[in-house]
Design a protein around this motif. Structure first.
Motif, PDB file in Angstrom:
ATOM      1  N   ARG A  34       0.811  -1.221   0.000  1.00 19.41           N
ATOM      2  CA  ARG A  34       0.000   0.000   0.000  1.00 19.41           C
ATOM      3  C   ARG A  34       0.845   1.272   0.000  1.00 19.41           C
ATOM      4  O   ARG A  34       0.313   2.366  -0.102  1.00 19.41           O
ATOM      5  N   ILE A  35       2.157   1.149   0.128  1.00 22.40           N
ATOM      6  CA  ILE A  35       3.032   2.294   0.374  1.00 22.40           C
ATOM      7  C   ILE A  35       3.479   2.988  -0.909  1.00 22.40           C
ATOM      8  O   ILE A  35       3.906   2.348  -1.858  1.00 22.40           O
ATOM      9  N   VAL A  36       3.413   4.325  -0.872  1.00 16.58           N
ATOM     10  CA  VAL A  36       3.924   5.173  -1.952  1.00 16.58           C
ATOM     11  C   VAL A  36       5.379   5.512  -1.660  1.00 16.58           C
ATOM     12  O   VAL A  36       6.243   5.388  -2.524  1.00 16.58           O
ATOM     13  N   LEU A  37       5.665   5.943  -0.419  1.00 18.94           N
ATOM     14  CA  LEU A  37       7.017   6.332  -0.016  1.00 18.94           C
ATOM     15  C   LEU A  37       7.220   6.005   1.454  1.00 18.94           C
ATOM     16  O   LEU A  37       6.350   6.279   2.281  1.00 18.94           O
ATOM     17  N   ILE A 117       9.780   1.890  -2.986  1.00 20.00           N
ATOM     18  CA  ILE A 117       9.103   2.723  -1.989  1.00 20.00           C
ATOM     19  C   ILE A 117      10.094   3.488  -1.110  1.00 20.00           C
ATOM     20  O   ILE A 117       9.706   4.426  -0.432  1.00 20.00           O
ATOM     21  N   PHE A 118      11.349   3.085  -1.130  1.00 24.43           N
ATOM     22  CA  PHE A 118      12.345   3.749  -0.287  1.00 24.43           C
ATOM     23  C   PHE A 118      13.052   4.843  -1.058  1.00 24.43           C
ATOM     24  O   PHE A 118      13.231   4.750  -2.271  1.00 24.43           O
ATOM     25  N   LEU A 119      13.495   5.860  -0.344  1.00 24.64           N
ATOM     26  CA  LEU A 119      14.227   6.976  -0.919  1.00 24.64           C
ATOM     27  C   LEU A 119      15.603   6.492  -1.342  1.00 24.64           C
ATOM     28  O   LEU A 119      16.287   5.815  -0.574  1.00 24.64           O
ATOM     29  N   GLU A 120      15.999   6.817  -2.556  1.00 25.80           N
ATOM     30  CA  GLU A 120      17.330   6.436  -3.027  1.00 25.80           C
ATOM     31  C   GLU A 120      18.375   7.232  -2.249  1.00 25.80           C
ATOM     32  O   GLU A 120      18.274   8.451  -2.137  1.00 25.80           O
ATOM     33  N   VAL A 121      19.382   6.556  -1.721  1.00 25.35           N
ATOM     34  CA  VAL A 121      20.458   7.204  -0.986  1.00 25.35           C
ATOM     35  C   VAL A 121      21.576   7.498  -1.974  1.00 25.35           C
ATOM     36  O   VAL A 121      21.985   6.615  -2.733  1.00 25.35           O
ATOM     37  N   ALA A 122      22.047   8.728  -1.965  1.00 25.56           N
ATOM     38  CA  ALA A 122      23.122   9.108  -2.883  1.00 25.56           C
ATOM     39  C   ALA A 122      24.356   8.257  -2.619  1.00 25.56           C
ATOM     40  O   ALA A 122      24.728   8.021  -1.472  1.00 25.56           O
ATOM     41  N   GLU A 123      25.005   7.804  -3.680  1.00 30.31           N
ATOM     42  CA  GLU A 123      26.150   6.894  -3.554  1.00 30.31           C
ATOM     43  C   GLU A 123      27.310   7.549  -2.807  1.00 30.31           C
ATOM     44  O   GLU A 123      27.922   6.956  -1.939  1.00 30.31           O
ATOM     45  N   GLU A 124      27.592   8.802  -3.122  1.00 30.74           N
ATOM     46  CA  GLU A 124      28.705   9.489  -2.464  1.00 30.74           C
ATOM     47  C   GLU A 124      28.456   9.641  -0.973  1.00 30.74           C
ATOM     48  O   GLU A 124      29.366   9.601  -0.166  1.00 30.74           O
ATOM     49  N   GLU A 125      27.177   9.799  -0.598  1.00 30.72           N
ATOM     50  CA  GLU A 125      26.826   9.918   0.815  1.00 30.72           C
ATOM     51  C   GLU A 125      27.182   8.643   1.568  1.00 30.72           C
ATOM     52  O   GLU A 125      27.802   8.671   2.614  1.00 30.72           O
TER      53      GLU A 125
END
Length: 148
Positions: A34-37, A117-125
């Protein structure tokens, strides 16, 4: 399927049976389908994903926002403000008995089957954090006395 007396007694004692209880505990009472984000506690506390959340709220105005009540109000107030700004219903879920890594969930009350559904984490971070951890005490002292 017909309920018998034992089913009614069990339901009366323990409450109604839930589908996928572990998933519901992790995602603040809702199901993954059911999740959007979904944002982690860390992302919520660092205000990461606030813009992504606002974009998704604009795209999904009939969804609702669930916030982890075990997180301090000062971290949640910006998320509540964004929901209020767009007239979206939000609920704070407090369950002291359950541990979850999820801080906020934008969800529907029916399945939408969104893959990511999960926020993409920046690779450099993420690599920056591991490089910092890999230095150890020697690397830390070198950095202090010698510089980078």
């Amino acid at each position: 399927m017909k309920k018998d007396v034992d089913d009614y007694l069990q339901e009366g004692i323990y409450g109604a049976r839930e589908t996928k209880p572990a998933e519901r505990k992790r995602f603040l009472g809702t199901l993954r389908e059911r999740i959007v984000l979904a944002l982690t506690k860390g992302q919520v506390m660092k205000n990461k994903g606030l813009e992504d959340l606002e974009r998704e709220i604009k795209t999904n105005p009939k969804a609702k926002l669930l916030l982890n009540g075990n997180i301090s109000y000062r971290f949640l107030k910006n998320y509540k403000a964004v929901a209020d700004k767009h007239g979206m219903h939000h609920t704070t879920i407090s369950n002291r008995e359950t541990q979850t890594d999820i801080g906020a969930v934008l969800t529907y009350d029916h399945a939408i089957e969104k893959q990511q559904i999960f926020l993409e984490v920046a690779e450099e971070e993420s690599t920056g954090e591991t490089k910092q951890e890999d230095k150890g005490i020697t690397g830390f002292l070198k950095e202090i006395f010698i510089g980078k």
